[in-house]
Design a protein around this motif. Structure first.
Motif, PDB file in Angstrom:
ATOM      1  N   LEU A  10       0.832  -1.197   0.000  1.00  0.00           N
ATOM      2  CA  LEU A  10       0.000   0.000   0.000  1.00  0.00           C
ATOM      3  C   LEU A  10       0.871   1.254   0.000  1.00  0.00           C
ATOM      4  N   PRO A  11       0.864   2.022  -1.094  1.00  0.00           N
ATOM      5  CA  PRO A  11       1.651   3.260  -1.130  1.00  0.00           C
ATOM      6  C   PRO A  11       1.216   4.225  -0.038  1.00  0.00           C
ATOM      7  N   ALA A  12       2.148   5.065   0.380  1.00  0.00           N
ATOM      8  CA  ALA A  12       1.891   5.981   1.496  1.00  0.00           C
ATOM      9  C   ALA A  12       0.663   6.865   1.282  1.00  0.00           C
ATOM     10  N   PRO A  13       0.430   7.430   0.080  1.00  0.00           N
ATOM     11  CA  PRO A  13      -0.766   8.267  -0.082  1.00  0.00           C
ATOM     12  C   PRO A  13      -2.068   7.505   0.161  1.00  0.00           C
ATOM     13  N   LEU A  14      -2.122   6.235  -0.294  1.00  0.00           N
ATOM     14  CA  LEU A  14      -3.329   5.440  -0.064  1.00  0.00           C
ATOM     15  C   LEU A  14      -3.471   5.072   1.409  1.00  0.00           C
ATOM     16  N   ALA A  15      -2.342   4.778   2.063  1.00  0.00           N
ATOM     17  CA  ALA A  15      -2.395   4.468   3.494  1.00  0.00           C
ATOM     18  C   ALA A  15      -2.915   5.664   4.283  1.00  0.00           C
ATOM     19  N   GLN A  16      -2.484   6.853   3.885  1.00  0.00           N
ATOM     20  CA  GLN A  16      -2.960   8.062   4.555  1.00  0.00           C
ATOM     21  C   GLN A  16      -4.440   8.277   4.282  1.00  0.00           C
ATOM     22  N   ALA A  17      -4.872   8.041   3.038  1.00  0.00           N
ATOM     23  CA  ALA A  17      -6.283   8.195   2.698  1.00  0.00           C
ATOM     24  C   ALA A  17      -7.149   7.212   3.456  1.00  0.00           C
ATOM     25  N   ALA A  18      -6.610   6.015   3.730  1.00  0.00           N
ATOM     26  CA  ALA A  18      -7.355   5.000   4.473  1.00  0.00           C
ATOM     27  C   ALA A  18      -7.331   5.233   5.975  1.00  0.00           C
ATOM     28  N   GLY A  19      -6.580   6.246   6.412  1.00  0.00           N
ATOM     29  CA  GLY A  19      -6.538   6.571   7.837  1.00  0.00           C
ATOM     30  C   GLY A  19      -5.697   5.620   8.661  1.00  0.00           C
ATOM     31  N   LEU A  20      -4.742   4.930   8.033  1.00  0.00           N
ATOM     32  CA  LEU A  20      -3.892   3.999   8.775  1.00  0.00           C
ATOM     33  C   LEU A  20      -2.917   4.779   9.659  1.00  0.00           C
ATOM     34  N   VAL A  21      -2.868   4.395  10.925  1.00  0.00           N
ATOM     35  CA  VAL A  21      -1.946   5.008  11.885  1.00  0.00           C
ATOM     36  C   VAL A  21      -1.153   3.888  12.539  1.00  0.00           C
ATOM     37  N   THR A  22       0.152   4.065  12.659  1.00  0.00           N
ATOM     38  CA  THR A  22       0.998   3.028  13.239  1.00  0.00           C
ATOM     39  C   THR A  22       1.642   3.508  14.532  1.00  0.00           C
ATOM     40  N   THR A  23       2.098   2.541  15.305  1.00  0.00           N
ATOM     41  CA  THR A  23       2.887   2.819  16.503  1.00  0.00           C
ATOM     42  C   THR A  23       3.892   1.687  16.646  1.00  0.00           C
ATOM     43  N   VAL A  24       4.783   1.786  17.625  1.00  0.00           N
ATOM     44  CA  VAL A  24       5.863   0.813  17.787  1.00  0.00           C
ATOM     45  C   VAL A  24       5.616  -0.037  19.026  1.00  0.00           C
ATOM     46  N   ALA A  25       5.740  -1.347  18.865  1.00  0.00           N
ATOM     47  CA  ALA A  25       5.583  -2.265  19.993  1.00  0.00           C
ATOM     48  C   ALA A  25       6.761  -2.117  20.952  1.00  0.00           C
ATOM     49  N   SER A  26       6.468  -2.063  22.239  1.00  0.00           N
ATOM     50  CA  SER A  26       7.536  -1.863  23.221  1.00  0.00           C
ATOM     51  C   SER A  26       7.089  -2.394  24.573  1.00  0.00           C
ATOM     52  N   GLU A  27       8.011  -2.349  25.525  1.00  0.00           N
ATOM     53  CA  GLU A  27       7.644  -2.703  26.879  1.00  0.00           C
ATOM     54  C   GLU A  27       6.712  -1.637  27.433  1.00  0.00           C
ATOM     55  N   GLY A  28       6.068  -1.950  28.538  1.00  0.00           N
ATOM     56  CA  GLY A  28       5.165  -0.964  29.127  1.00  0.00           C
ATOM     57  C   GLY A  28       4.490  -1.513  30.362  1.00  0.00           C
ATOM     58  N   VAL A  29       3.525  -0.779  30.810  1.00  0.00           N
ATOM     59  CA  VAL A  29       2.822  -1.106  32.054  1.00  0.00           C
ATOM     60  C   VAL A  29       1.393  -1.507  31.749  1.00  0.00           C
ATOM     61  N   LEU A  30       0.932  -2.578  32.367  1.00  0.00           N
ATOM     62  CA  LEU A  30      -0.480  -2.946  32.359  1.00  0.00           C
ATOM     63  C   LEU A  30      -1.095  -2.441  33.648  1.00  0.00           C
ATOM     64  N   GLN A  31      -2.218  -1.816  33.510  1.00  0.00           N
ATOM     65  CA  GLN A  31      -2.898  -1.258  34.671  1.00  0.00           C
ATOM     66  C   GLN A  31      -4.022  -2.181  35.124  1.00  0.00           C
ATOM     67  N   GLU A  32      -4.055  -2.470  36.433  1.00  0.00           N
ATOM     68  CA  GLU A  32      -5.254  -3.106  36.978  1.00  0.00           C
ATOM     69  C   GLU A  32      -6.260  -1.989  37.218  1.00  0.00           C
ATOM     70  N   ARG A  33      -7.384  -2.074  36.544  1.00  0.00           N
ATOM     71  CA  ARG A  33      -8.303  -0.939  36.511  1.00  0.00           C
ATOM     72  C   ARG A  33      -9.688  -1.304  37.015  1.00  0.00           C
ATOM     73  N   ILE A  34     -10.367  -0.282  37.506  1.00  0.00           N
ATOM     74  CA  ILE A  34     -11.792  -0.359  37.819  1.00  0.00           C
ATOM     75  C   ILE A  34     -12.525   0.535  36.832  1.00  0.00           C
ATOM     76  N   LYS A  35     -13.565   0.005  36.228  1.00  0.00           N
ATOM     77  CA  LYS A  35     -14.322   0.780  35.249  1.00  0.00           C
ATOM     78  C   LYS A  35     -15.491   1.472  35.933  1.00  0.00           C
ATOM     79  N   LEU A  36     -15.552   2.801  35.770  1.00  0.00           N
ATOM     80  CA  LEU A  36     -16.622   3.609  36.346  1.00  0.00           C
ATOM     81  C   LEU A  36     -17.279   4.435  35.246  1.00  0.00           C
ATOM     82  N   TYR A  37     -18.484   4.890  35.534  1.00  0.00           N
ATOM     83  CA  TYR A  37     -19.216   5.717  34.572  1.00  0.00           C
ATOM     84  C   TYR A  37     -19.539   7.071  35.187  1.00  0.00           C
ATOM     85  N   GLY A  38     -19.658   8.068  34.336  1.00  0.00           N
ATOM     86  CA  GLY A  38     -19.990   9.391  34.829  1.00  0.00           C
ATOM     87  C   GLY A  38     -20.112  10.374  33.686  1.00  0.00           C
ATOM     88  N   ASN A  39     -19.791  11.637  33.950  1.00  0.00           N
ATOM     89  CA  ASN A  39     -19.859  12.652  32.907  1.00  0.00           C
ATOM     90  C   ASN A  39     -18.873  13.775  33.188  1.00  0.00           C
TER      91      ASN A  39
END
Length: 423
Positions: free
Chosen positions: A161-190
């Motif tokens: 996929l050429p770069a112009p078509l990738a941009q038109a398709a909205g493809l966004v990339t990032t790099v895989a790396s080490e990191g932190v996993l969060q133990e989370r509680i899901k809450l709702y609000g506004n």
């Protein structure tokens, strides 16, 4: 159906049509994607006739002069492995009388080399042929002091996929790396207006309003004149100034009216809003000031920290979590409903990916890696997840660039191509 519903439906249809057009555009740019010569016998997806000649064991037939090698990936009841057979002028050569080496070069330059040992009636490759089975293949066979060599490509799950078509398709990339996993509680609000950034303005001295400048919705700066008032006592005019930068959200003043003892303007500095999340008592012991919170709504994401916690008024025994929300980009609006993930513990992992990058392909969970203008699936073995990130056990390496947004466009193209799994 009201106007709001009509607009919502129109937006949905527009987005759906755009997705179809982008997928078609990607397919148009990739006439050789994952064609039928790249699988190995998962018959439910064999929609195209293979472009290579097959031998009696359904492997790829490689021929030079009177010498021929049949090379197949065998995976019935075992991890994928290479098996090979050889003939000379149509007569079978015993496994111990010839030698074979296979080198696979994968996208990104990684090489896998296989040596072969004799079995009952074939040579067996030493090692597992890891997925995806997408690589450039180099084969060298030796028989009776003579060498034979073949090179060919065998791709699956790959998109150019050429770069112009990738941009038109909205493809966004990032790099895989080490990191932190969060133990989370899901809450709702506004999200609400920050009461400390909402200013209600009254006249200092009662009198007649001579002029009014801003309308509702207008931005004003601190010190800007909002109105002029003629004092009842001195009969002199004085300016009514804005105490803060912000937007006029209420106006109760018109020229010719008396100020009386009322609020004339309300101005909100919406660059910082306030997050309110509801928490039940069962979660109270785990929620503390200073904890990180990730909020999501309508495709937007932000990170903040808990500032304070208060009991919530009402019949339900709940707590209310308060946190500031940076709105300098104008992505959030007061009274917007959100979900919040409160981090209560952290675990560092050697490699993680964002969950929104994950796609299902065959019976795998995959991401698409990017090398230059080429994209290819990587089946993953995943470990722990915190709902936003997942630990990667195998299938990806630190430093690999992968598609994190709109990878479904690539998946749709592979499915449309009817990619099979023959080698």
């Amino acid at each position: 159906m009201n106007l709001s519903n009509n607009l919502t439906l129109a937006s949905y249809i527009t987005g759906f049509v755009q997705t179809l057009l982008l997928a078609s555009l990607v397919s148009f740019a990739n006439p050789l994607l994952a064609s039928g010569d790249h699988g190995h016998g998962h018959g439910e997806e064999e929609h195209a006739e293979p472009e290579f000649e097959k031998g009696p064991h359904k492997g790829r037939l490689l021929e030079k002069d009177d010498f021929a090698v049949e090379l197949a990936i065998f995976e019935l009841g075992v991890p994928p492995e290479y098996r090979a057979w050889a003939t000379l002028a149509g007569k079978t050569i015993k496994p111990g009388d010839w030698q074979l080496e296979v080198k696979l070069t994968r996208l990104g330059g990684k090489e896998d080399k296989f040596r072969f040992t004799p079995q009952a009636d074939f040579l067996r490759g030493q090692g597992i042929v890891e997925e995806p089975h997408s690589f450039d293949v180099s084969v060298t066979a030796t028989y009776a002091g003579k060498s034979y060599h073949w090179d060919y490509d065998s791709y699956e799950g790959r998109v150019e996929l050429p770069a112009p078509l990738a941009q038109a398709a909205g493809l966004v990339t990032t790099v895989a790396s080490e990191g932190v996993l969060q133990e989370r509680i899901k809450l709702y609000g506004n999200i609400v207006a920050d009461p400390l950034r909402l200013s209600h303005i009254q006249a200092r001295y009662p009198g007649l309003i001579r002029s009014v400048k801003p309308s509702i919705g207008m931005r004003v700066n601190a010190g800007e004149v909002l109105a002029t008032v003629e004092s009842n006592e001195s009969l002199r005019e004085y300016p009514l100034l804005s105490p803060i930068d912000g937007t006029v959200v209420e106006r109760h003043a018109n020229a010719g009216e008396f100020t009386a003892d009322r609020v004339l303007f309300s101005i909100l500095d919406e660059r910082v809003l306030e997050l309110h999340l509801q928490a039940f008592p069962a979660d109270a012991a785990q929620i503390k000031n200073g904890q990180s919170v990730v909020i999501r709504a309508d495709g937007q994401k932000a990170t903040t920290k808990i500032e304070y916690i208060t009991p919530r008024h009402g019949e339900t025994p709940t707590l209310e979590v308060h946190a500031p929300v940076d709105n300098s980009a104008g992505n959030w609006v007061p009274n917007q409903a959100v979900e919040g993930w409160v981090s209560i513990a952290e675990t560092r992992v050697p490699l993680r990916i964002e969950n929104r990058a994950l796609q299902s392909f065959r019976d795998w969970q995959v991401v698409f890696i990017k090398v230059g203008e080429t994209y290819e699936i990587r089946p993953l073995e995943l470990g722990r997840s915190d709902g936003i990130y997942s630990e990667v056990i195998s299938g990806l390496n630190a430093g690999d660039e992968y598609v994190v947004e709109n990878s479904y466009v690539l998946k749709a193209d592979l499915e449309k191509s009817g990619a099979s799994h023959d080698h």
